[in-house]
Design an enzyme around this catalytic site. Structure first.
Site: not given
Length: 431
Positions: A40, A45, A48, A82, A86, A178, A199, A234, A237-238
């Site tokens: 996406t 990031h 991954h 989420k 998407r 999948q 997950d 998490k 993330k910042t």
């Protein structure tokens, strides 16, 4: 010579679940395994990276890694992720994202060699785009019972009475799509292992079940823990969002700082997961760190190794120099030697005030600190600070008689004003 892959990733803390027989299966001969990557965005990031590192260790163990770009699955929602479905990606965007991701994966995986275990990149959109709904429910859907699909934890959670979201039919069928990917790769690339985050266990085992029911063959599964920080926040993330591998999205300086700012507990965990150093060396680094934690040995090694891999040694040196400017003793020449983008990254979030070119020439320091910047509340406060020797211009202490000029400009348009070590302000000169 092949290494024992399962043993390697187990000591590194990268195994959450593994299907019985996987280790023996891999130790028999060269095998192929895949990890799916959501396309996406045109960049990976740091979230991954665990999957990418699994593929890298798989290749280092003598096996063949397959990176699957989820062009088809990226268009629909995964119930384990989420709550929102998407957005549909057009083919042009998908191609752009895939190219960006492959470029970054190439820094970790060997795609180019003639070796038997050279990595390959595939996109499930290539085999799903011509698959009609009738073909899919006939060739795939009929092999899986609704009872089996409903038994997955990811589905159960979304169907729970306390869930406010529910589960769309599209998301419900995600595990079949999948699962079919695994069957396709099993048939066309002899891919017998799928890896992913914990997950994904339900989706991965749907694939192994499909291989068993349709082809009467055996597929294997291995998942890694979902990485969380010691404080429960998490990972990856910042306050400003994701830490990307693309230097245009996250600068090498900020990337380096992200790893450098890791807590001691996290650094001990991350050094095993995100570097290629062996067990003996890592245990030595951990011992050294525990003996002198103030030297932050683990954080430095982690930040340096990853910045070199993702960016380059040149970018690492720039990041280290910028860090020295931010936290160490530095001079005007040090500041002036940093490119504008890195300079602005270093002082991101620092208050700014604009001032015209004609005003900067001959500007009294007290006026600069007050009238033209509001850095200090009053001229009296400014004079006291100057007498206490706590005001610096471009990291160099100044007195009350200092007058600004064009010689003080960094990159031709910035003046860094500081009070003590922690209070900074940027004067931005506009023509």
């Amino acid at each position: 010579m092949k290494k024992d892959f399962v043993k390697e990733v187990t000591w590194r803390g990268m195994v959450h679940d593994v299907m019985p027989g996987t280790q023996e299966h891999l130790n028999e001969e060269v095998r192929a395994a895949y990890v799916g990557i959501d396309p996406t965005a045109d960049s990976l990031h740091v979230g991954h990276l665990v999957g990418v590192m699994l593929l890298k260790h798989f290749q280092l163990s003598g096996h063949k890694p397959v990176a699957l770009i989820g062009g088809a699955t990226g268009m629909i929602g995964d119930p384990s992720g989420k709550s929102d479905e998407r957005n549909l990606l057009d083919e042009e965007t998908l191609a752009k994202n895939q190219a960006g991701i492959k470029k970054q994966l190439s820094k970790f995986l060997d795609f180019e060699s003639d070796a038997e275990n050279a990595a390959i990149l595939v996109n499930n959109y290539d085999w799903m785009k011509e698959f009609s709904f009738i073909d899919f429910i006939r060739d795939v859907g009929k092999h899986m019972t609704v009872n089996y699909m409903m038994s997955k934890d990811s589905v159960k959670k979304r169907l729970d009475a306390s869930s406010q979201v529910g589960l769309s039919f599209t998301e419900f069928t995600y595990q079949l799509v999948q699962g079919y990917d695994f069957l396709h790769l099993f048939r066309h690339h002899s891919c017998s292992l799928q890896m992913g985050g914990s997950d994904q266990w339900g989706n991965i085992t749907t694939g192994t079940e499909l291989i068993r029911r349709v082809d009467q063959e055996k597929g294997y599964a291995l998942t890694c823990p979902l990485i969380t920080k010691a404080d429960g926040a998490k990972f990856g993330k910042t306050a400003s969002g994701n830490i990307w591998l693309d230097p245009e999205k996250t600068s090498p300086f900020k990337f380096y700082q992200f790893w450098l700012n890791t807590s001691d507990d996290d650094a001990e965990k991350f050094i095993k997961i995100f570097t290629f150093r062996d067990q003996e060396e890592i245990e030595g680094l951990i011992e050294k760190h525990k003996a002198e934690p103030h030297l932050r040995t683990l954080q430095k090694v982690l930040a340096e190794d990853l910045t070199i891999t993702v960016h380059s040694e040149v970018e690492l040196e720039k990041a280290k120099k910028a860090t020295q400017v931010l936290f160490g003793k530095s001079t005007f020449d040090d500041l002036a030697s940093i490119d504008e983008k890195t300079f602005l990254d270093i002082f991101d979030g620092v208050p700014q005030a604009e001032i015209s070119t004609d005003l900067i020439q001959g500007l009294d320091i007290v006026e600069a600190l007050t009238t033209h910047s509001d850095f200090l509340k009053s001229k009296g406060e400014a004079r006291r600070a100057l007498k206490q020797n706590s005001i610096s211009i471009n990291k160099e202490k100044v007195k009350e008689d200092h007058v600004l000029s064009s010689k003080d400009l960094i990159n031709g348009k910035y003046v860094l004003v500081s009070k003590g070590k922690k209070q900074n302000f940027l004067l931005v000169v506009k023509s």
